[in-house]
Motif scaffolding. Structure first.
Motif, short mmCIF file in Angstrom:
data_model
loop_
_atom_site.label_atom_id
_atom_site.label_comp_id
_atom_site.label_asym_id
_atom_site.label_seq_id
_atom_site.Cartn_x
_atom_site.Cartn_y
_atom_site.Cartn_z
N GLU A 163 0.83 -1.21 0.00
CA GLU A 163 0.00 0.00 0.00
C GLU A 163 0.86 1.25 0.00
OE1 GLU A 163 -3.08 0.30 2.90
OE2 GLU A 163 -3.63 -1.80 2.67
N GLY A 164 1.96 1.17 0.66
CA GLY A 164 2.84 2.33 0.75
C GLY A 164 2.32 3.34 1.75
N ARG A 165 3.22 4.00 2.36
CA ARG A 165 2.89 5.03 3.34
C ARG A 165 2.78 6.35 2.60
NH1 ARG A 165 6.90 4.09 6.97
NH2 ARG A 165 5.49 3.02 8.35
N PRO A 166 1.81 7.18 2.98
CA PRO A 166 1.75 8.50 2.33
C PRO A 166 3.07 9.24 2.54
CG PRO A 166 0.00 8.27 3.98
CD PRO A 166 0.83 7.03 4.03
N GLN A 167 3.40 10.06 1.58
CA GLN A 167 4.64 10.82 1.71
C GLN A 167 4.58 11.68 2.96
OE1 GLN A 167 5.73 12.91 -1.80
NE2 GLN A 167 7.59 13.73 -0.93
N LEU A 168 5.68 11.73 3.67
CA LEU A 168 5.76 12.49 4.91
C LEU A 168 5.75 13.98 4.58
CD1 LEU A 168 6.09 11.90 7.96
CD2 LEU A 168 8.54 12.02 7.62
N SER A 169 4.69 14.67 4.99
CA SER A 169 4.61 16.11 4.71
C SER A 169 5.63 16.86 5.57
CB SER A 169 3.20 16.63 5.03
OG SER A 169 2.97 16.63 6.42
N ASN A 170 5.93 18.07 5.16
CA ASN A 170 6.88 18.89 5.91
C ASN A 170 6.37 19.14 7.33
OD1 ASN A 170 9.35 20.43 6.04
ND2 ASN A 170 8.07 22.25 6.07
N GLU A 171 5.06 19.37 7.47
CA GLU A 171 4.48 19.62 8.80
C GLU A 171 4.64 18.39 9.69
OE1 GLU A 171 2.87 20.30 5.94
OE2 GLU A 171 2.94 22.50 6.03
N ASN A 172 4.33 17.20 9.14
CA ASN A 172 4.47 15.98 9.94
C ASN A 172 5.93 15.71 10.28
OD1 ASN A 172 1.77 15.55 10.00
ND2 ASN A 172 1.77 13.79 8.64
N LEU A 173 6.83 15.98 9.36
CA LEU A 173 8.25 15.81 9.62
C LEU A 173 8.68 16.68 10.80
CD1 LEU A 173 11.03 14.65 8.11
CD2 LEU A 173 11.31 17.10 7.79
N LEU A 174 8.23 17.94 10.81
CA LEU A 174 8.60 18.86 11.89
C LEU A 174 7.98 18.43 13.22
CD1 LEU A 174 8.24 22.27 10.00
CD2 LEU A 174 10.36 21.06 10.59
N ILE A 175 6.70 18.05 13.18
CA ILE A 175 6.02 17.61 14.41
C ILE A 175 6.70 16.36 14.96
CG2 ILE A 175 3.88 16.61 15.31
CD1 ILE A 175 2.42 18.50 13.27
N ASN A 176 6.97 15.39 14.09
CA ASN A 176 7.64 14.16 14.53
C ASN A 176 9.02 14.47 15.10
OD1 ASN A 176 5.45 12.68 13.64
ND2 ASN A 176 6.43 12.02 11.75
N GLU A 177 9.70 15.43 14.51
CA GLU A 177 11.04 15.79 14.98
C GLU A 177 10.96 16.45 16.36
OE1 GLU A 177 14.80 15.09 14.78
OE2 GLU A 177 13.52 14.58 13.08
N LEU A 178 9.96 17.29 16.58
CA LEU A 178 9.76 17.88 17.92
C LEU A 178 9.50 16.79 18.95
CD1 LEU A 178 7.44 20.94 17.16
CD2 LEU A 178 9.76 21.03 18.12
#
Length: 127
Positions: free
Chosen positions: A43-58
């Protein structure tokens, strides 16, 4: 070795591994691998959006600061977050957060929470 001796040995080994944190590390690694195995690659994972990348990094910075190593490994595996962390200054820049010498000793998430708490206090004193 008698059955009682084996049970005692198992108990001592388990306690030793728990005290050293090894047992929890192995459990977390196993959980992480289970998440990876269950993750449907077709199925593949949706591409990681910039917002999600930043939230996950926090969140990752917060987890690592508090030494939640196992939770961090599961977060990284489950979200598809890159293994390499974003540089803190880059993260602060992306979020338009001023990072000072005073605030760089704690995760940026703490700074954000304190900013909004102080903002609420200022509103309350004006009314």
């Amino acid at each position: 070795m008698s059955a009682g001796g084996i049970e005692e040995l198992k108990s001592v080994v388990k306690e030793t591994l728990e005290n050293r944190g090894v047992l929890n590390h192995v459990k977390a690694a196993l959980r992480s691998e289970v998440f990876n195995a269950l993750d449907d690659k077709l199925e593949g994972r949706p591409q990681l959006s910039n917002e999600n990348l930043l939230i996950n990094e926090l969140i990752r910075e917060y987890l690592q600061f508090n030494q939640y190593k196992y939770t961090t490994s599961v977060l990284t595996a489950e979200t598809g977050q890159p293994q390499t962390r974003l540089d803190r200054s880059q993260l602060a820049n992306e979020l338009n957060v001023k990072d000072s010498n005073r605030s760089d000793s704690v995760p940026l998430l703490y700074s954000l929470v304190m900013h909004f708490k102080n903002r609420e206090k200022c509103k309350d004193t004006k009314t």
